[in-house]
Design an enzyme around this catalytic site. Structure first.
Site, PDB file in Angstrom:
ATOM      1  N   HIS A 181       5.301  -7.333  23.468  1.00  0.00           N
ATOM      2  CA  HIS A 181       6.125  -7.243  25.073  1.00  0.00           C
ATOM      3  C   HIS A 181       6.265  -8.896  25.336  1.00  0.00           C
ATOM      4  O   HIS A 181       7.002  -8.992  26.322  1.00  0.00           O
ATOM      5  CB  HIS A 181       5.610  -6.313  26.012  1.00  0.00           C
ATOM      6  N   LYS A 185       9.876 -11.368  27.734  1.00  0.00           N
ATOM      7  CA  LYS A 185       9.990 -12.204  28.779  1.00  0.00           C
ATOM      8  C   LYS A 185      10.908 -13.335  28.607  1.00  0.00           C
ATOM      9  O   LYS A 185      10.836 -13.976  27.599  1.00  0.00           O
ATOM     10  CB  LYS A 185       8.339 -12.898  28.949  1.00  0.00           C
ATOM     11  N   GLU A 219      -5.634 -13.978  33.525  1.00  0.00           N
ATOM     12  CA  GLU A 219      -5.204 -12.885  34.362  1.00  0.00           C
ATOM     13  C   GLU A 219      -6.185 -12.599  35.253  1.00  0.00           C
ATOM     14  O   GLU A 219      -7.452 -12.952  35.238  1.00  0.00           O
ATOM     15  CB  GLU A 219      -5.309 -11.606  33.468  1.00  0.00           C
ATOM     16  N   ASP A 238      -6.808  -7.926  21.631  1.00  0.00           N
ATOM     17  CA  ASP A 238      -5.847  -7.568  22.653  1.00  0.00           C
ATOM     18  C   ASP A 238      -4.734  -8.615  22.805  1.00  0.00           C
ATOM     19  O   ASP A 238      -3.661  -8.293  23.135  1.00  0.00           O
ATOM     20  CB  ASP A 238      -6.456  -7.448  24.126  1.00  0.00           C
ATOM     21  N   HIS A 243       0.066 -11.741  21.344  1.00  0.00           N
ATOM     22  CA  HIS A 243       0.838 -12.249  22.489  1.00  0.00           C
ATOM     23  C   HIS A 243       0.677 -13.925  22.383  1.00  0.00           C
ATOM     24  O   HIS A 243       1.738 -14.642  22.408  1.00  0.00           O
ATOM     25  CB  HIS A 243       0.416 -11.976  23.630  1.00  0.00           C
TER      26      HIS A 243
END
Ligand code: BG6
Length: 487
Positions: A181, A185, A219, A238, A243
């Site tokens: 994902h 962006k 984050e 993760d 990413h």
């Protein structure tokens, strides 16, 4: 609009469908990008009806619209756009492991179809095999059949290879759309535009002028209710081979010959292959302990729901990457990501080498402070460049300034929750923003020595609301460098 097709969603009542797929389809409908003959078939193992599923998804959409923290936060849902999507939703009950489901799908699906696997990773292989055996992945001249697969794609190199081998027995590589994902962006995509649509950046984007690169995904959220998933996963799996590697590719790949899917993915694959596998000496694992963030006292990771009290799962990871190619030889790429850090910030910082001659020694700030270009992806979309200039006044003094721009200052904000482009692209057959089997495997290969050889006990601690563990500072300090601040 995209060509007419049936979007079959496995996991129609799941979080991803509610939080991201439905709002994205709503936005696509609002932009006139869905065909009149577009249709959604939602598959779930619980009893439901077409109307029941429509009502549940409408309710979820409204809840996200009201939630100020949601990407979909809006004052008003346009009844026409949602109506367009809503009336095209249909329901099919079925168990992903039951051949009867795929036989029933065969009755309901004809023509173009996109099968979206919004399900737990353990079902990926099973569903693709079910589709294959039922003949649902056979394409004809007039009908495409595509499969969208979410992350995590495998837990390491071996399992990713096994999953690729398993699904590629059922359909051709060109039919698989593996999602990351981060590629949905806007700013991630625009990194390529910044690099390759401007003559002034590319000449200095190389080892002669660049000192180092820092890629950060910090984050403030913790693991929330996902302890069960996160415990065996950790921050490395993760975030890094997927990413952060997307960001790495965008900033470091060579210019492709065209913006076609294969040309772009070939260049990404070349870059990924040049990443030297990372060893534990070049990496730090961290875990958050209780602390304060935004005026709130928050628990440590070990006190989160569904987390072992003596867990050694990392919620933070920092790495030094070496890229063995002509452009980047000798330029370290430092990557870090963590939960419950001081602030939310996803960015790429390119640190340039200092000016070659100390003309201004003793005139204010150290004139050798290098230029930094920060491309920010979240929460602001934009870029900042730090420059040294003369401080006004009779004396020659050097001061530091920033020039910045934000996308929002130049372009109207497009309604976007991050999956619009990805969904549209898989309907139109543009795989540029999706991961090929080799891209996925190269990401895992780069972190394989860590997954295999990292002592579990080797975890450093950092309090909630900090910039990460001290050990991560030491990783850069040993090279005479430091992390850029997160504020
Ligand atoms: C997901 C991870 O893939 O990406 C999450 O599983 C993480 O743990 C998220 O929080 C980060 O994405 P974003 O778009 O919020 O930066």
């Amino acid at each position: 609009p995209a060509p007419p097709c049936t979007l079959v969603i496995f996991g129609a009542m799941g979080d991803l469908t509610k939080r991201l797929l439905m709002p994205s389809l709503y936005n696509l409908a609002g932009g006139g990008l869905l065909d009149r003959d577009f249709r959604i078939l939602g598959v779930d193992h619980n009893d439901n009806t077409d109307e029941g599923l429509r009502a549940a998804l409408s309710e979820a959409l409204e809840a996200f619209a009201k939630d100020p923290d949601s990407e979909f936060h809006t004052d008003r849902i346009d009844p026409q756009s949602w109506g367009f999507v809503r009336e095209r939703i249909h329901f099919l009950k079925g168990d992903f492991e039951d051949p009867a489901l795929f036989a029933a799908l065969g009755e309901r699906v004809s023509g173009n179809a996109v099968f979206y696997l919004a399900v737990a990773a353990r079902f990926f292989g099973t569903v693709v095999e079910g589709l294959g055996k039922a003949g649902l992945l056979k394409q004809t001249e007039d009908a495409f059949r595509r499969v969208v697969i979410e992350k995590p794609f495998g837990q390491d190199l071996e399992s990713a290879k096994a999953l690729n081998a398993r699904i590629l027995k059922c359909a051709d590589e060109s039919q698989f759309y593996r999602i990351d994902h981060f590629l949905g962006k806007e700013t991630v995509q625009s990194i390529l535009a910044m690099r390759f649509a401007n003559g002034m950046l590319e000449p200095v984007w190389r080892r002669e002028y660049v000192d180092s690169v820092q890629i950060t995904a910090a984050e403030t959220v913790g693991v929330e209710e996902r302890g069960g998933f996160y415990e065996p996963t950790g921050a490395l799996r993760d975030m890094v081979p997927n990413h952060l590697f997307q960001l790495l590719c965008m900033v470091a790949m060579e210019p492709p010959n065209s913006f076609g899917a294969e040309a772009v993915r070939n260049e990404k694959a070349k870059l990924e292959e040049a990443v030297r596998p990372v060893t534990p000496d070049d990496a730090v694992r961290g875990q958050y302990t209780a602390g304060r963030l935004d005026g709130q006292d928050l628990p440590g990771y070990r006190d989160e729901h569904n987390v072992a009290r003596d867990s050694t799962t990392e919620t933070y990871v920092a790495l030094k990457l070496t890229i063995d190619n002509w452009r980047w030889a000798g330029v370290p790429f430092y990557l870090r990501t963590g939960k419950r850090m001081a602030s939310r910030r996803t960015e790429i910082a390119v640190l340039f080498k200092p000016a070659p001659f100390r003309l201004f020694e003793g005139h204010g700030v150290d004139p050798l402070t290098p230029n930094v270009m920060r491309i920010t992806i979240d929460p602001q979309h934009g870029a900042t460049t730090e420059l040294n200039v003369k401080v006004p006044g009779p004396k020659m003094r050097i001061g530091r300034v920033r020039t910045s721009f934000r996308y929002a200052d130049f372009f109207a904000n497009q309604p976007n929750v991050g999956y619009e482009t990805l969904l549209y692209d898989c309907m139109t057959g543009d795989a540029t923003l999706f991961q090929r089997a080799d891209n996925i495997e190269a990401g895992w290969a780069a972190v394989d020595p860590l997954l295999k050889g990292w002592p579990q006990a080797d975890v450093a601690f950092y309090p909630v609301g900090s910039d990460g563990p001290e050990e991560a500072d030491a990783l850069l300090a040993r090279d005479g460098r430091h992390w850029l601040g997160l504020d």
